[in-house]
Design a protein around this motif. Structure first.
Motif, PDB file in Angstrom:
ATOM      1  N   THR A   1      21.819  -7.430   7.414  1.00 21.10           N
ATOM      2  CA  THR A   1      21.832  -7.168   6.178  1.00 21.10           C
ATOM      3  C   THR A   1      22.366  -8.634   5.174  1.00 21.10           C
ATOM      4  OG1 THR A   1      22.674  -5.640   4.910  1.00 21.10           O
ATOM      5  CG2 THR A   1      21.517  -5.132   6.619  1.00 21.10           C
ATOM      6  N   GLY A   2      21.998  -8.690   3.664  1.00 20.23           N
ATOM      7  CA  GLY A   2      22.122  -9.435   2.999  1.00 20.23           C
ATOM      8  C   GLY A   2      22.752 -10.153   3.182  1.00 20.23           C
ATOM      9  N   GLY A   3      21.996 -11.648   4.422  1.00 18.34           N
ATOM     10  CA  GLY A   3      22.291 -12.679   4.384  1.00 18.34           C
ATOM     11  C   GLY A   3      21.453 -14.041   3.909  1.00 18.34           C
ATOM     12  N   SER A   4      21.047 -13.564   2.742  1.00 20.19           N
ATOM     13  CA  SER A   4      20.448 -14.815   1.786  1.00 20.19           C
ATOM     14  C   SER A   4      21.867 -14.791   0.946  1.00 20.19           C
ATOM     15  CB  SER A   4      19.192 -14.556   0.472  1.00 20.19           C
ATOM     16  OG  SER A   4      18.167 -14.238   1.403  1.00 20.19           O
ATOM     17  N   GLY A   5      22.885 -14.289   0.398  1.00 27.60           N
ATOM     18  CA  GLY A   5      24.043 -14.191  -0.549  1.00 27.60           C
ATOM     19  C   GLY A   5      25.281 -14.723   0.370  1.00 27.60           C
ATOM     20  N   LYS A   6      26.798 -15.028  -0.553  1.00 32.91           N
ATOM     21  CA  LYS A   6      27.446 -15.986  -0.002  1.00 32.91           C
ATOM     22  C   LYS A   6      28.297 -15.901   0.960  1.00 32.91           C
ATOM     23  CE  LYS A   6      30.567 -17.918  -3.476  1.00 32.91           C
ATOM     24  NZ  LYS A   6      31.986 -17.446  -4.422  1.00 32.91           N
ATOM     25  N   VAL A   7      28.001 -14.554   1.498  1.00 31.86           N
ATOM     26  CA  VAL A   7      28.748 -14.419   2.718  1.00 31.86           C
ATOM     27  C   VAL A   7      27.881 -14.106   3.819  1.00 31.86           C
ATOM     28  CG1 VAL A   7      30.034 -12.882   4.308  1.00 31.86           C
ATOM     29  CG2 VAL A   7      30.694 -12.926   1.277  1.00 31.86           C
ATOM     30  N   GLY A   8      26.468 -13.758   3.417  1.00 39.44           N
ATOM     31  CA  GLY A   8      25.694 -13.849   4.981  1.00 39.44           C
ATOM     32  C   GLY A   8      24.727 -15.175   5.099  1.00 39.44           C
ATOM     33  N   ARG A   9      25.209 -16.216   4.204  1.00 39.53           N
ATOM     34  CA  ARG A   9      24.940 -17.532   4.370  1.00 39.53           C
ATOM     35  C   ARG A   9      25.917 -17.963   5.097  1.00 39.53           C
ATOM     36  NH1 ARG A   9      24.250 -18.150  -1.137  1.00 39.53           N
ATOM     37  NH2 ARG A   9      25.706 -18.915  -1.347  1.00 39.53           N
ATOM     38  N   ALA A  10      26.305 -17.799   5.059  1.00 38.20           N
ATOM     39  CA  ALA A  10      28.108 -18.164   5.888  1.00 38.20           C
ATOM     40  C   ALA A  10      28.414 -17.739   7.245  1.00 38.20           C
ATOM     41  CB  ALA A  10      29.373 -18.217   5.226  1.00 38.20           C
ATOM     42  N   ALA A  11      27.432 -16.486   7.255  1.00 38.97           N
ATOM     43  CA  ALA A  11      27.429 -15.567   8.253  1.00 38.97           C
ATOM     44  C   ALA A  11      26.374 -16.203   9.494  1.00 38.97           C
ATOM     45  CB  ALA A  11      27.178 -13.955   8.328  1.00 38.97           C
ATOM     46  N   VAL A  12      25.385 -16.322   8.711  1.00 34.46           N
ATOM     47  CA  VAL A  12      23.772 -16.799   9.685  1.00 34.46           C
ATOM     48  C   VAL A  12      23.681 -17.818  10.143  1.00 34.46           C
ATOM     49  CG1 VAL A  12      21.851 -17.096   8.938  1.00 34.46           C
ATOM     50  CG2 VAL A  12      22.490 -15.349   7.829  1.00 34.46           C
ATOM     51  N   LYS A  13      24.557 -19.273   9.636  1.00 37.70           N
ATOM     52  CA  LYS A  13      24.678 -20.155  10.172  1.00 37.70           C
ATOM     53  C   LYS A  13      26.090 -20.103  11.465  1.00 37.70           C
ATOM     54  CE  LYS A  13      26.875 -24.765   8.600  1.00 37.70           C
ATOM     55  NZ  LYS A  13      26.857 -25.060   9.214  1.00 37.70           N
ATOM     56  N   HIS A  14      27.015 -19.612  11.106  1.00 34.10           N
ATOM     57  CA  HIS A  14      28.369 -19.616  12.011  1.00 34.10           C
ATOM     58  C   HIS A  14      27.787 -18.753  12.920  1.00 34.10           C
ATOM     59  CE1 HIS A  14      32.264 -19.076  13.662  1.00 34.10           C
ATOM     60  NE2 HIS A  14      31.790 -17.708  13.819  1.00 34.10           N
ATOM     61  N   LEU A  15      26.670 -17.596  13.220  1.00 32.94           N
ATOM     62  CA  LEU A  15      26.121 -16.952  13.881  1.00 32.94           C
ATOM     63  C   LEU A  15      25.225 -17.774  14.762  1.00 32.94           C
ATOM     64  CD1 LEU A  15      26.532 -13.214  12.772  1.00 32.94           C
ATOM     65  CD2 LEU A  15      28.196 -14.047  14.576  1.00 32.94           C
TER      66      LEU A  15
END
Ligand SMILES: NC(=O)c1ccc[n+]([C@@H]2O[C@H](COP(=O)([O-])OP(=O)(O)OC[C@H]3O[C@@H](n4cnc5c(N)ncnc54)[C@H](O)[C@@H]3O)[C@@H](O)[C@H]2O)c1
Length: 287
Positions: free
Chosen positions: A5-19
């Motif tokens: 959830t919140g994948g478009s945000g600051k942490v979310g973008r980094a988390a989606v990319k990393h995962l």
């Protein structure tokens, strides 16, 4: 499949990319479309669905199939969607949105048997922003002193997590108390912090690189612990070149030290995250 959830945000973008780089199937749900998403999406794009996580029905729908576009079972949730700082909305709305959405996420996960939940708590539970100094440094997970309605919403999340984990002993709900999140481009600002100890004293001169936040999220997802846990997540060092003792003596004199401080060690303890999750920050603002 892991839902962020919140994948478009600051942490979310980094988390989606990393995962995704680590081979995870990811679906992102957010009110905002991710930047750069093609229409129709490319195979390399994140699977995105617009949803409002303050609406329980939308969270249930998203977690149980993402509009039928996802066939694999959902095995984990990374909950980052929130009004992410004070001032982004009136206080009561921040409290309402963050508390209700976190309840919806925990409850939908419980009803669907998803027992692996990682979510964003906040450094603000350590008493940030500090007017006077903390009880001791480095601050650790024993300290819970919300100063804002935003932080109070995060405390509600931590308290709810404890109860949800009590209801289902096999569930894991890990709250990550992130320091102030920085992207690589933000490091250009760091030299401007050096002259004045009171530019970044509000959070004891700490920071977290969004890419290290993503590492912590993955390690929390992969951790075999059960129950509700919180972890301080910061980088290893401070944003300053001046040493911690000099900074504390100037801004918060008399603050007790839990150990002899290294000159630039993080004053938010990451010892528990290192010990339990194997967290090792890899990024540093210093070139
Ligand atoms: N940025 C920081 O310094 C910091 C520090 C500590 C904790 N946190 C926490 O980390 C998490 C992520 O923060 P961030 O910096 O990426 O924030 P951000 O504002 O960049 O991203 C938050 C995302 O949540 C989405 N969102 C908000 N309300 C929503 C709703 N009702 N339904 C669906 N999506 C919704 C927004 O559209 C946005 O994309 C938040 O929980 C925040 O409180 C952030």
């Amino acid at each position: 499949m892991i839902i962020v959830t919140g994948g478009s945000g600051k942490v979310g973008r980094a988390a989606v990319k990393h995962l995704m780089e680590r081979g995870y199937d990811i679906a992102s749900i957010d009110q905002a479309r991710p930047a750069g998403l093609s229409n129709p999406p490319k195979p390399t794009d994140v699977n995105f669905t617009r949803a409002d996580i303050t609406d329980f029905g939308q969270v249930m729908a998203a977690f149980s199939g993402i509009n039928g576009r996802v066939e694999k079972p959902v095995t984990g949730i990374v909950h980052l969607g929130a009004i992410a700082s004070p001032g982004e909305a009136p206080d009561h709305e921040i409290f309402e949105v963050n508390t209700i959405s976190t309840y919806n996420v925990f409850e939908a996960a419980r009803r669907l048997g998803i027992r692996n939940v990682v979510w964003a708590s906040s450094e603000t539970l350590y008493g940030v922003p500090y007017q006077e100094g903390p009880a001791y440094v480095p601050v650790d997970e024993e300290i819970t002193e919300p100063q804002w309605s935003y932080s109070l919403s995060k405390l509600m999340g931590e308290k709810m997590a404890e109860q949800f984990a009590r209801w289902d002993k096999a569930a894991k709900i890990i709250g990550l108390r992130f320091s102030n999140v920085q992207e690589e481009k933000d490091y250009a600002n760091f030299p401007s912090y050096q002259a004045d100890a009171k530019t970044r004293h509000f959070n004891l001169w700490t920071y977290i690189d969004a890419r290290d936040a993503a590492q912590a999220i993955r390690l929390a997802l992969e951790s075999k612990v059960t129950g509700a846990h919180v972890f301080g997540i910061a980088n290893s060092n401070s944003v300053m070149t001046r040493g911690n003792d000099a900074l504390l003596d100037e801004v918060f004199p008399g603050t007790p030290r839990k150990h002899k401080l290294l000159p630039n060690e993080s004053l938010i303890s990451i010892e528990k995250a290192k010990r339990v999750l194997g967290y090792r920050p890899e990024y540093d603002w210093k070139p």
